[in-house]
Design a protein around this motif. Structure first.
Motif, PDB file in Angstrom:
ATOM      1  N   TYR A  43       2.622   1.919  -3.137  1.00 20.74           N
ATOM      2  CA  TYR A  43       2.019   2.426  -4.052  1.00 20.74           C
ATOM      3  C   TYR A  43       1.389   3.663  -4.073  1.00 20.74           C
ATOM      4  CZ  TYR A  43      -3.336   2.916  -6.536  1.00 20.74           C
ATOM      5  OH  TYR A  43      -3.932   3.017  -7.002  1.00 20.74           O
TER       6      TYR A  43
ATOM      7  N   ILE B 165      -8.183  -1.596  -0.580  1.00 20.74           N
ATOM      8  CA  ILE B 165      -8.114  -1.397  -1.835  1.00 20.74           C
ATOM      9  C   ILE B 165      -8.909  -0.679  -2.405  1.00 20.74           C
ATOM     10  CG2 ILE B 165      -7.787  -2.754  -4.015  1.00 20.74           C
ATOM     11  CD1 ILE B 165      -6.075  -4.456  -2.374  1.00 20.74           C
TER      12      ILE B 165
ATOM     13  N   PHE C 227       0.800  -1.505  -0.448  1.00 17.08           N
ATOM     14  CA  PHE C 227      -0.208  -0.134   0.040  1.00 17.08           C
ATOM     15  C   PHE C 227       1.104   1.085   0.154  1.00 17.08           C
ATOM     16  CE2 PHE C 227      -3.654  -1.962   1.609  1.00 17.08           C
ATOM     17  CZ  PHE C 227      -4.748  -2.210   0.964  1.00 17.08           C
TER      18      PHE C 227
ATOM     19  N   LEU D 254      -0.204  -4.872  -6.522  1.00 19.02           N
ATOM     20  CA  LEU D 254      -0.661  -4.453  -4.515  1.00 19.02           C
ATOM     21  C   LEU D 254      -2.188  -5.575  -4.778  1.00 19.02           C
ATOM     22  CD1 LEU D 254      -2.071  -4.207  -2.170  1.00 19.02           C
ATOM     23  CD2 LEU D 254      -2.241  -1.587  -2.829  1.00 19.02           C
TER      24      LEU D 254
END
Ligand code: HEM
Ligand SMILES: [Cu+2]
Lengths: 703, 206
Positions: B48, B196, B45, B144
């Motif tokens: 990202y 997500i 995460f 991810l």
């Protein structure tokens, strides 16, 4: 697959040029021949060594015993011993490489004899091996062997998982060994920084060897951490409260927690790098939005806690050694526990000090610099506690104690140089120089390595039932200490003179005296390693005279000394009841040691399993296949691994029962041995009088 | 014993004495392992987030995401968590295996549906020029989100294995403790997906 170079579906990237002597045959120039010969000699040692083991095992008819008593065993003691054997084999290679590097730099003014590529492989394999395949297996091995005994358990919580962890670690080590024979290793250092290790700059197999060996080892260590932590939380004997555990168990617990949280960043870092190299992703590339700073953060988010994973168990060993060989309770137990936990927590808050120079602003650097310095406080607490344990003790200068004393002095020196480096302004001057190399070896050699070697001499009699030769042990310990100082103190000077690390050669005559001195230190270290081998050889030869079947050669304090040496598979005939810290010492002083339990019961032990050995093969094969693009090998290897895991979950009978009668027989046999054995005072500790039954220190004074 | 909770989450309770005892160590160990796995997702995460801007002139969230499909996936996975919860209750309170197998089958079907939609999404993204090799941003996305999908695949495989075992061996201790652990994994994956959906899909399109 964007493999870059061409590859064959069957042979992948394998070709004749993967052999270490190929390039010197193709280009027989002088440097090629020198480097090629060294590489070939090293490869031959690996191949011949492996062959020699196979021949020996076959000649002696040991295959069956090797398989059923060792490779498929899930006994925590045997797994621990196998870890330590692995660590020693890899230590030999790591030290030889280190000495080769020191030799190169002693001759390095204006060139030396090694090529830059060869030198690059040397520091990369040396660093990778020392961290992942010496230090980690050694401490995992010691914890495996000792911790369940110390908390009064029969085994770890997940014995088969334990053997799988060993298998994955061994597979990683195997890959590094194979890289010596087939192909070449990375030149990107133990930290494998991209973009240098990206396909664009390192198209060969080197970084792939690094990626897969480290990935295998990191998976193994994560699972080991889970296993140890659960064991300590759930498997303690009745009455063994957390605050009655020996300090070694506390350090094992904190190290395990660090493994659980700090190994995943490494796995993520290596796998993202693999995605870059194998599937054309752009995490850390120089183009299309890749950003290597993410790698630096991920790697050191692992890397800094890692150094505490390495050092905490050594702290644990030294705590046991100091109190045992001073004949005193450990001073400041609670503060040592607290310091251990504080160090474990702080270790997650300082990772940025590994890249002060990589572009953050001064405020951030200052914050991390201060955080780094605070680690000195709990560490200082520990050093004082150890000194106060020695204070007014009856100190015996045995081999483990020599390591411990050497550690105390040298570790403080290393810590001070660390405090210097924690200051960003100073770090800007000396980062990437040999000053840093001197600093971290000053922590790792006297800290980690001495700790492991002290633990090895301390617990060897427990594991094998006989003491190690004391004379060669002392020689070796002293040689390590002297060799370390000679090899690394000059590097502080070289660093301050501005000599960069990872440099194959230099052109500054001022460096030369220092590199020669360090080279001599390397030779002393080689001698220290050699004396360890001699010590083992001599001790095995004289084992009958040095047996300690009663199991308490050092007048020990914790539960591992309360059972036979070597201990029975189930460790304790009945689980001990613990009423105090240092329970075995308490029992001895009260004359309550070596009692027969009121009743014996059947004991259920985990049955052997081939799963660890199988996953070792699968992991190794998959890694090798990935390195060389032999995808026909990777797919079945992974499929077999998955299939084996599923098949195993269908097994319903996974334990084996040892009948109460057999336990009684074994235990009575041992108790008879105990009563036949004369107890020995500490004056006879290091000679044949010591059969492993001690007059406890408190009673000795009265005698 | 029945009042004492052995571990967070659903406890089997005294009626399942042997399995309840066995779960003491097994389920605790699995929780610890999950913590380690959580770190992996946390790091991805974070990666990202740092790579949101690294589209390198290539397509970004607005060009690639299909919110309707992601919403369907979310509903499927949430529903599967509910059906797994029903399976756990059936395991704890019901003697008949049939009800348990019914809920497990439904869970598996929902999980497979989720995976189907997800694979479809990925293919659509790639068709629109959003392959992972296009940019750092897309690399981070494809590390991810598919890793979560891979976890769901593994969990589904585990579910199949446990179902087969319950048919072969009946609901023995190993099957029961296996289902307890799988339950933890399944709800964990649900939680990760909520992360997500919120941070990748909703925030990406906001
Ligand atoms: C036993 C004596 C040892 C000697 C003589 C030695 C020597 C060396 C030398 C010469 C280098 C290369 C320095 C350079 O960059 O120029 C090096 C690097 C390194 N050593 Fe050692 N070492 C020893 C033990 C250890 C131990 C016990 C560890 C860890 C447990 C260790 C870990 C490392 C690491 C991580 C590097 C950095 C590799 C890199 O640059 O990526 N060494 N060592
Ligand atoms: Cu650090």
């Amino acid at each position: 697959m964007s493999g870059g170079a061409t590859w064959d579906p069957l042979l992948g990237r394998l070709g004749l040029d993967a052999l270490p002597f190929w390039s010197m045959i193709e280009h027989p120039t002088r440097p090629e021949i020198v480097n090629g010969s060294i590489a070939t000699a090293a490869a031959s040692v690996v191949v011949l060594g492996a062959l020699a083991v196979v021949v020996l095992v076959t000649r002696k008819g040991w295959w069956r015993a090797l398989w059923s008593d060792w490779l498929t065993s899930v006994d925590h003691k045997k797994i621990g011993i196998m870890y330590v054997v692995l660590a020693f084999v890899m230590l030999a290679r790591g030290v030889v490489e280190a000495v080769l590097m020191r030799a190169q730099q002693a001759f390095g003014l204006g060139g030396g004899f090694l090529s830059p590529e060869h030198f690059g492989q040397l520091f990369s394999t040396h660093g990778t091996i020392m961290i992942f395949f010496v230090a980690m297996p050694f401490l995992s091995g010691l914890i495996n062997f000792v911790m369940p005994l110390q908390i009064g358990a029969r085994d770890v919580s997940f014995p088969v998982l334990n053997s799988i962890s060993l298998g994955l670690t061994a597979a990683g080590a195997g890959l590094v060994m194979v890289s010596l024979v087939v192909g070449r290793f990375s030149t990107g250092g133990w930290s494998g920084y991209p973009p240098f290790t990206e396909l664009a700059y390192s198209p060969g197999v080197g970084p792939d060897y690094w990626i897969w060996s480290v990935t295998l080892s990191s998976l193994g260590s994560t699972l080991t951490g889970v296993n140890f932590a659960v064991t300590i939380y759930k498997q303690r004997a009745p009455g063994m409260h957390l605050f009655r555990m020996p300090l070694f168990c506390w350090t094992a617990l904190c190290t395990s927690i660090l493994m659980i949280f700090a190994m995943p960043p490494l796995t993520v870092a290596t796998l993202l790098l693999a995605l870059d190299r194998y599937a054309g992703f752009h995490f850390f590339t120089t183009t299309l939005g890749g950003d290597m700073m993410n790698y630096a953060n991920l790697f050191w988010l692992f890397g800094h806690p890692e150094v505490y994973i390495l050092i905490l168990p050594a702290f644990g060993v030294f705590s046991e050694v100091f109190s045992t060989f001073s004949g005193k309770r450990l001073y400041g137990y609670s503060s040592l526990v607290a310091a251990t936990m504080v160090i474990a927590v702080l270790s997650f808050t300082v990772w940025l000090h590994h890249f002060f120079t990589m572009g953050q602003d001064a405020d951030i650097n200052a914050a991390f610099g201060i955080a780094t310095m605070t680690i000195g406080i709990p560490t200082g607490v520990k050093v004082y506690d150890w000194l106060l344990t020695l204070f007014r003790g009856r100190v015996r200068l045995t081999t483990p104690m020599i390591y411990a004393l050497g550690f105390t002095v040298l570790f403080v020196v290393g810590g001070l140089s660390g405090i210097l480096l924690a200051n960003p302004t100073i770090d800007f001057q000396v980062h990437n120089t040999l000053f840093l190399v001197a600093h971290f070896h000053n922590m790792l050699v006297p800290g980690l390595l001495f700790g492991m070697l002290a633990g090895y001499s301390f617990w060897f009699p427990k594991a094998f039932g006989f003491r190690l030769d004391e004379r060669w042990g002392r020689i070796s310990a002293l040689a390590w200490i002297v060799g370390f100082m000679l090899a690394f103190f000059p590097l502080y000077a070289l660093g301050l003179l501005g000599m960069p690390r990872r440099m194959v050669a230099f052109f500054q005559p001022a460096y030369l005296p220092w590199t020669i001195a360090a080279g001599l230190g390397g030779l002393v270290i080689l001698f220290a390693l050699f004396s360890l081998v001699v010590q083992l050889r001599v001790s095995v030869g004289a084992r009958e005279a040095n047996r300690v079947p009663v199991g308490d050669p050092w007048d020990g304090r914790s539960l591992e000394w309360a059972t036979a040496a070597p201990p029975p598979e189930y460790n304790f005939p009945v689980l001990p009841e613990v009423g105090s810290r240092d329970p075995f010492m308490t029992a001895k002083e009260a004359g309550a040691a070596y009692q027969e339990p009121e009743a014996y019961e059947d004991i259920e032990m985990p049955a052997n399993s081939a799963l660890g050995a199988l996953l070792c093969l699968c992991g190794g094969a998959a890694g090798f296949g990935l390195v060389w693009y032999l995808f026909w090998l990777v797919v079945p290897a992974l499929a077999v691994a998955l299939g084996a895991l599923i098949a195993r979950s269908f097994l319903r009978r996974t334990t084996r029962t040892i009948a109460a009668g057999e336990v009684r027989r074994t235990h009575r046999h041992w108790l008879a041995e105990v009563s036949r054995t004369a107890a020995v005072t500490r004056a006879g500790e290091c000679d044949v009088r010591n059969r492993g039954r001690a007059v406890p220190a408190a009673l000795e004074a009265a005698e | 014993m029945s009042l004492q909770r052995r571990h967070p989450g659903l406890n089997l309770g005294a009626a399942h004495q042997e399995a309840d005892d066995a779960s003491e160590v097994l389920v605790f160990g699995f929780w610890v392992f999950m913590m380690s796995d959580l770190i992996v997702f946390g790091l991805l995460f974070a990666t990202y987030a740092t790579m949101l801007g690294a589209t390198a002139g290539g397509p970004g969230p607005r060009d690639l995401f299909d919110l309707r499909s992601a919403f369907v996936e979310t509903m499927l996975l949430l529903a599967s968590s509910f059906t797994f919860g029903m399976a756990s209750l059936a395991l704890k309170y019901r003697r008949d295996r049939g009800r348990l197998l019914f809920w497990l089958g439904l869970t598996l079907a929902l999980g497979a549906g989720f995976l189907g939609f997800e694979v479809h999404d990925f293919l659509a993204m790639i068709a629109k020029g959003g392959a992972p090799s296009r940019s750092g941003y897309l690399s981070a996305f494809f590390a991810l989100v598919p890793l979560h999908g891979l976890h769901v695949t593994a969990a589904s495989l585990w579910l199949v294995v446990l179902t087969v075992q319950s048919l072969v061996f009946g609901l023995d201790t190993r099957v029961k403790t296996g289902l307890l652990r799988l339950g933890i994994l399944w709800h964990f994956l649900d939680l990760i997906w909520i992360g997500i959906f919120s941070f990748v899909y909703l925030a990406g399109l906001a």
